[in-house]
Design a protein around this motif. Structure first.
Motif, PDB file in Angstrom:
ATOM      1  N   GLU A   1      -8.686 -97.798 -32.574  1.00 51.68           N
ATOM      2  CA  GLU A   1      -7.558 -98.880 -31.658  1.00 51.68           C
ATOM      3  C   GLU A   1      -6.479 -98.864 -32.161  1.00 51.68           C
ATOM      4  O   GLU A   1      -6.205 -99.555 -33.030  1.00 51.68           O
ATOM      5  CB  GLU A   1      -8.081 -99.714 -31.186  1.00 51.68           C
ATOM      6  N   GLU A   2      -4.965 -98.968 -31.305  1.00 47.79           N
ATOM      7  CA  GLU A   2      -3.657 -98.672 -32.315  1.00 47.79           C
ATOM      8  C   GLU A   2      -3.533-100.069 -32.451  1.00 47.79           C
ATOM      9  O   GLU A   2      -2.793 -99.728 -33.111  1.00 47.79           O
ATOM     10  CB  GLU A   2      -2.565 -98.361 -30.929  1.00 47.79           C
ATOM     11  N   GLU A   3      -4.231-101.242 -31.712  1.00 52.70           N
ATOM     12  CA  GLU A   3      -3.853-102.566 -31.339  1.00 52.70           C
ATOM     13  C   GLU A   3      -4.227-102.889 -33.722  1.00 52.70           C
ATOM     14  O   GLU A   3      -3.905-103.339 -34.257  1.00 52.70           O
ATOM     15  CB  GLU A   3      -4.901-103.720 -31.455  1.00 52.70           C
ATOM     16  N   LYS A   4      -5.842-101.570 -33.960  1.00 54.47           N
ATOM     17  CA  LYS A   4      -6.380-102.850 -35.020  1.00 54.47           C
ATOM     18  C   LYS A   4      -5.772-100.951 -35.627  1.00 54.47           C
ATOM     19  O   LYS A   4      -5.287-102.213 -37.483  1.00 54.47           O
ATOM     20  CB  LYS A   4      -7.905-101.867 -35.588  1.00 54.47           C
ATOM     21  N   LYS A   5      -4.971-100.411 -35.998  1.00 55.21           N
ATOM     22  CA  LYS A   5      -4.166 -99.981 -36.701  1.00 55.21           C
ATOM     23  C   LYS A   5      -2.803-100.250 -36.685  1.00 55.21           C
ATOM     24  O   LYS A   5      -2.794-100.447 -38.546  1.00 55.21           O
ATOM     25  CB  LYS A   5      -3.309 -98.562 -36.331  1.00 55.21           C
ATOM     26  N   LEU A   6      -2.242-101.031 -35.740  1.00 59.23           N
ATOM     27  CA  LEU A   6      -0.917-101.874 -35.893  1.00 59.23           C
ATOM     28  C   LEU A   6      -1.186-102.897 -37.213  1.00 59.23           C
ATOM     29  O   LEU A   6      -0.418-103.519 -37.231  1.00 59.23           O
ATOM     30  CB  LEU A   6      -0.397-101.927 -34.893  1.00 59.23           C
ATOM     31  N   PHE A   7      -1.880-103.730 -36.896  1.00 58.00           N
ATOM     32  CA  PHE A   7      -2.741-104.779 -37.855  1.00 58.00           C
ATOM     33  C   PHE A   7      -2.514-104.692 -38.922  1.00 58.00           C
ATOM     34  O   PHE A   7      -1.901-104.961 -40.343  1.00 58.00           O
ATOM     35  CB  PHE A   7      -3.808-105.872 -37.524  1.00 58.00           C
ATOM     36  N   ILE A   8      -3.100-103.213 -39.525  1.00 53.43           N
ATOM     37  CA  ILE A   8      -3.238-102.745 -40.552  1.00 53.43           C
ATOM     38  C   ILE A   8      -2.098-102.748 -41.370  1.00 53.43           C
ATOM     39  O   ILE A   8      -1.674-102.743 -42.152  1.00 53.43           O
ATOM     40  CB  ILE A   8      -4.652-101.282 -41.276  1.00 53.43           C
ATOM     41  N   HIS A   9      -1.516-101.736 -40.845  1.00 56.72           N
ATOM     42  CA  HIS A   9      -0.195-101.122 -41.021  1.00 56.72           C
ATOM     43  C   HIS A   9       0.905-102.143 -41.896  1.00 56.72           C
ATOM     44  O   HIS A   9       1.357-102.452 -42.418  1.00 56.72           O
ATOM     45  CB  HIS A   9       0.788-100.039 -40.298  1.00 56.72           C
ATOM     46  N   ASN A  10       0.865-103.728 -40.565  1.00 56.76           N
ATOM     47  CA  ASN A  10       1.482-105.421 -40.518  1.00 56.76           C
ATOM     48  C   ASN A  10       1.464-105.231 -41.939  1.00 56.76           C
ATOM     49  O   ASN A  10       2.274-105.848 -42.763  1.00 56.76           O
ATOM     50  CB  ASN A  10       1.613-105.572 -39.208  1.00 56.76           C
ATOM     51  N   GLU A  11      -0.173-105.429 -42.332  1.00 61.80           N
ATOM     52  CA  GLU A  11      -0.609-106.382 -43.050  1.00 61.80           C
ATOM     53  C   GLU A  11      -0.084-105.470 -44.859  1.00 61.80           C
ATOM     54  O   GLU A  11       0.401-105.736 -45.801  1.00 61.80           O
ATOM     55  CB  GLU A  11      -2.064-106.303 -43.570  1.00 61.80           C
ATOM     56  N   ILE A  12      -0.446-104.048 -44.785  1.00 63.83           N
ATOM     57  CA  ILE A  12      -0.001-103.144 -45.654  1.00 63.83           C
ATOM     58  C   ILE A  12       1.760-103.811 -45.894  1.00 63.83           C
ATOM     59  O   ILE A  12       2.248-103.011 -47.050  1.00 63.83           O
ATOM     60  CB  ILE A  12       0.358-101.718 -45.697  1.00 63.83           C
ATOM     61  N   GLU A  13       2.845-103.429 -44.931  1.00 63.29           N
ATOM     62  CA  GLU A  13       4.186-104.063 -44.775  1.00 63.29           C
ATOM     63  C   GLU A  13       4.458-104.954 -45.674  1.00 63.29           C
ATOM     64  O   GLU A  13       5.004-105.059 -46.178  1.00 63.29           O
ATOM     65  CB  GLU A  13       4.436-103.391 -43.408  1.00 63.29           C
ATOM     66  N   LYS A  14       3.651-106.410 -44.728  1.00 65.05           N
ATOM     67  CA  LYS A  14       3.469-107.250 -46.281  1.00 65.05           C
ATOM     68  C   LYS A  14       3.114-107.358 -47.382  1.00 65.05           C
ATOM     69  O   LYS A  14       4.165-108.182 -48.215  1.00 65.05           O
ATOM     70  CB  LYS A  14       2.799-108.324 -45.338  1.00 65.05           C
ATOM     71  N   PHE A  15       2.402-106.871 -47.595  1.00 67.17           N
ATOM     72  CA  PHE A  15       1.587-106.371 -49.266  1.00 67.17           C
ATOM     73  C   PHE A  15       2.725-105.912 -50.231  1.00 67.17           C
ATOM     74  O   PHE A  15       4.016-106.251 -51.453  1.00 67.17           O
ATOM     75  CB  PHE A  15       0.400-105.926 -48.859  1.00 67.17           C
ATOM     76  N   THR A  16       3.780-104.534 -49.722  1.00 67.26           N
ATOM     77  CA  THR A  16       4.048-103.507 -50.170  1.00 67.26           C
ATOM     78  C   THR A  16       6.003-104.268 -50.076  1.00 67.26           C
ATOM     79  O   THR A  16       6.235-103.921 -51.531  1.00 67.26           O
ATOM     80  CB  THR A  16       4.456-102.255 -49.349  1.00 67.26           C
ATOM     81  N   ASN A  17       6.111-105.158 -49.207  1.00 69.49           N
ATOM     82  CA  ASN A  17       7.011-106.287 -49.050  1.00 69.49           C
ATOM     83  C   ASN A  17       7.353-107.255 -50.499  1.00 69.49           C
ATOM     84  O   ASN A  17       8.575-106.832 -51.404  1.00 69.49           O
ATOM     85  CB  ASN A  17       7.097-106.565 -48.614  1.00 69.49           C
ATOM     86  N   LYS A  18       5.805-108.165 -50.527  1.00 69.22           N
ATOM     87  CA  LYS A  18       5.945-108.527 -52.562  1.00 69.22           C
ATOM     88  C   LYS A  18       5.950-107.592 -53.324  1.00 69.22           C
ATOM     89  O   LYS A  18       6.936-108.120 -54.322  1.00 69.22           O
ATOM     90  CB  LYS A  18       4.611-109.297 -52.137  1.00 69.22           C
ATOM     91  N   VAL A  19       5.373-106.607 -53.374  1.00 72.36           N
ATOM     92  CA  VAL A  19       5.013-105.455 -55.064  1.00 72.36           C
ATOM     93  C   VAL A  19       6.537-105.291 -54.853  1.00 72.36           C
ATOM     94  O   VAL A  19       7.010-105.528 -56.102  1.00 72.36           O
ATOM     95  CB  VAL A  19       3.866-104.599 -54.184  1.00 72.36           C
TER      96      VAL A  19
END
Length: 192
Positions: free
Chosen positions: A171-189
């Motif tokens: 579902e789009e909501e689940k995809k968006l959540f995963i993309h947002n978590e990836i974005e937060k993680f890679t911003n730290k990296v």
């Protein structure tokens, strides 16, 4: 920026690798993936040659990997969880870091240098996984030997219900959540 990724997944197309494939394009700079399951690195045998010598008794490619680990700006440890622990092949690979410990603390090699770096952990597993402490604790210990702290953890613990091979059907909501978590993680990296 140079990032070394220790991938402990024994599956070439499993959830850990699929998650890495979503994260890697967002990491700035150069990177190297060390697939520990396929690297043909023997575990430490505790022969103790490194206690008196600046070399290991095992003749394999670990010397190359040590050089990568010494010069990295970031280390990412990625693994599926097996009984709340990192994969066995990843632990076996990391047992060779005993050489680093001995160089610093037993031989006190004045020429030994390990660049200061940031460390990260990526964990995948089924929804029944509730205890992350063992994997996080051993990762902190390993990262400390590599002159890094644990600066971020990304957990995807839905692989039984939502395997990443089916990501396009989420579902789009689940995809968006995963993309947002990836974005937060890679911003730290990506933050020096």
């Amino acid at each position: 920026m140079y990032t070394v990724i220790l991938n402990g997944s024994p599956r070439k197309n499993g959830d850990t690798v699929k998650l890495l494939n979503m994260i890697i394009p967002k990491i700035r700079g150069d990177y190297k993936i060390i697939n520990t399951f396929f690297s043909n690195i023997s575990p430490c045998t505790d022969c103790r040659k490194c206690h008196t010598s600046d070399s290991c008794s095992i003749n394999d490619n670990m010397t190359i990997f040590f050089n990568d680990l010494k010069s990295a700006d970031n280390i990412i440890i990625s693994s599926p969880l097996h009984y709340s622990m990192l994969s066995g092949n990843l632990l076996s690979f990391m047992s060779r870091f005993q050489y680093i410990f001995v160089s610093k603390n037993i031989r006190k090699d004045p020429n030994f240098y390990m660049k200061k770096k940031k460390g990260y952990l990526i964990l995948t597993g089924g929804g029944a996984t509730k205890d992350f402490y063992p994997a996080e604790k051993i990762s902190k210990l390993v990262l400390r030997e590599l002159n890094a702290s644990l600066d971020g953890v990304f957990k995807y613990i839905d692989t039984d219900k939502f395997p990443l091979k089916d990501f396009n059907y989420f579902e789009e909501e689940k995809k968006l959540f995963i993309h947002n978590e990836i974005e937060k993680f890679t911003n730290k990296v990506n933050t020096p």
